[in-house]
Write an enzyme that holds these catalytic residues in place. Structure first.
Site: not given
Length: 296
Positions: A175, A232
Site C-alpha cells: 500500500h 505492517h
C-alpha cells in the site's frame, strides 16, 4: 537536384527500416517495458507464494488482531493513488492546452512508476517472507503447538489460502509503495508545472509548495493506516514509502528535466529529436538556467 547518398534526408524504405525508425523515434520501448512489467506482476500475484519464515507463536510482535475491514482497502488505494492523480493530471493538461506529446509522456511515466513499484514490491515481499504483525491471528496454530520454539507454517489450521499465505508478505508495505509511487509522482508533476524550485519564477510562493505537499500527505496517511490495521510495522511502511517515491522520481526524471531547470514544466522531446520549438534540452549542469557563457 538529387540529394547526396550521405544526406540524412535519404532513408531506407521498407517495413523493417520503418519499424526501426519508429522504435527509435517514439516511446515504443517504454510501452513494451510497461507491458512486460505488468505481465510479470500479474504472474507473481497468481502463481508465486512467499517464503515462509519460521516463527514463535508467543512472539508479541506478530500477535496483533487481524482487521477484517481495512481502513484503506486495495480498491480504495487504487482510487487514491491511481484514478484521482490520473484524473487531476488529465484535467490540468487539458485546461492548460498541453501538447499531445506532453499528454502522452505524463500518463506514460505515471503508469510506469506504478507498475514498476508494484512489481519490485511484490518480488521483495515474496523473497523476504517476513511475517505480518497479525500472523498468529491468521495462522490459528494448533492447540498443542509448543511456545518459545521456532515452528513452521505446518502448525497453522487456517484453510483459506490467501488469508494464510498473505501473512508472510509484510516487507515492504505494498500500500505504501503504491501510494507514494502514484501520489508522489503527482507531487513531482506539480512541482515542475508550478516551478516550485525555480525561485525567479515564483518558487518562493508557499501556496505552490503546499499544492505539491498535499499528495505526499495523502500518501503518508495511507501508509500510516497500514500500521493502524496491524498489517505492517513502521519498518515495512517506511521502506515501502521510500521505494515507491524513489521509483516515482526515477520514472519522472527519465522524461522530464530537473525541477530547477528553466523549462521544467515541459518534457524532453521525442527520442531522436534534439529540439522542439522554444525548447532546448540542456545538460544537467546547465539546467539551472546559467550557461557557460554567463560564467565569468
Amino acid at each position: 537536384m538529387t540529394p547526396n547518398r550521405g544526406s540524412p534526408s535519404r532513408e531506407a524504405s521498407g517495413f523493417l527500416p520503418a519499424l526501426a525508425r519508429f522504435w527509435k523515434r517514439s516511446h515504443a520501448p517504454d510501452y513494451l517495458g510497461f507491458l512486460v512489467l505488468l505481465f510479470g506482476y500479474i504472474l507473481i500475484i497468481l502463481f508465486v507464494e512467499p517464503f515462509h519464515r519460521m516463527f514463535v507463536i508467543d512472539d508479541l510482535r506478530i500477535m496483533y488482531p487481524h482487521a477484517e475491514v481495512e481502513r484503506v482497502s486495495v480498491l480504495m488505494n487504487f482510487v487514491y493513488a491511481l484514478f484521482i492523480p490520473l484524473g487531476i493530471m488529465i484535467a490540468y493538461n487539458t485546461m492548460t492546452k498541453a501538447s499531445r506529446h506532453k499528454h502522452e509522456v505524463t500518463y506514460l511515466c505515471f503508469a510506469v512508476a506504478l507498475v514498476t513499484a508494484s512489481f519490485l514490491t511484490d518480488v521483495i515481499k515474496n523473497a523476504v517472507g517476513r511475517p505480518r504483525p497479525d500472523l498468529i491471528a491468521r495462522c490459528m496454530p494448533q492447540e498443542d503447538t509448543p511456545a518459545g520454539v521456532l515452528v513452521t507454517s505446518d502448525v497453522c489450521t487456517e484453510t483459506e489460502h490467501h488469508r494464510l499465505h498473505d501473512g508472510w508478505r509484510s516487507f515492504p508495505s505494498g500500500h505504501s509503495s503504491f501510494a507514494f509511487a502514484g501520489l508522489g509522482f503527482l507531487s513531482l508533476f506539480f512541482a515542475g508545472q508550478l516551478h516550485v524550485f525555480r525561485h525567479e519564477a515564483g518558487g518562493r510562493d508557499l501556496s505552490r509548495a503546499l499544492v505539491c505537499l498535499v499528495p505526499l500527505l495523502g500518501a503518508a496517511l495511507i501508509a500510516i493506516s497500514r500500521c493502524e490495521d496491524y498489517r505492517h510495522d513502521v519498518y515495512d511502511v517506511c521502506v515501502g514509502s521510500l521505494l515507491g517515491y524513489t521509483v516515482a522520481y526515477w520514472s519522472y526524471r527519465r522524461h522530464w528535466p530537473r525541477l530547477t531547470a528553466r523549462d521544467c514544466d515541459e518534457p524532453y522531446p521525442y527520442p531522436g529529436s534534439d529540439t522542439k520549438p522554444s525548447w532546448t534540452r540542456l545538460r544537467d549542469e546547465e539546467e539551472g538556467g546559467t550557461s557557460r557563457g554567463n560564467i565569468r
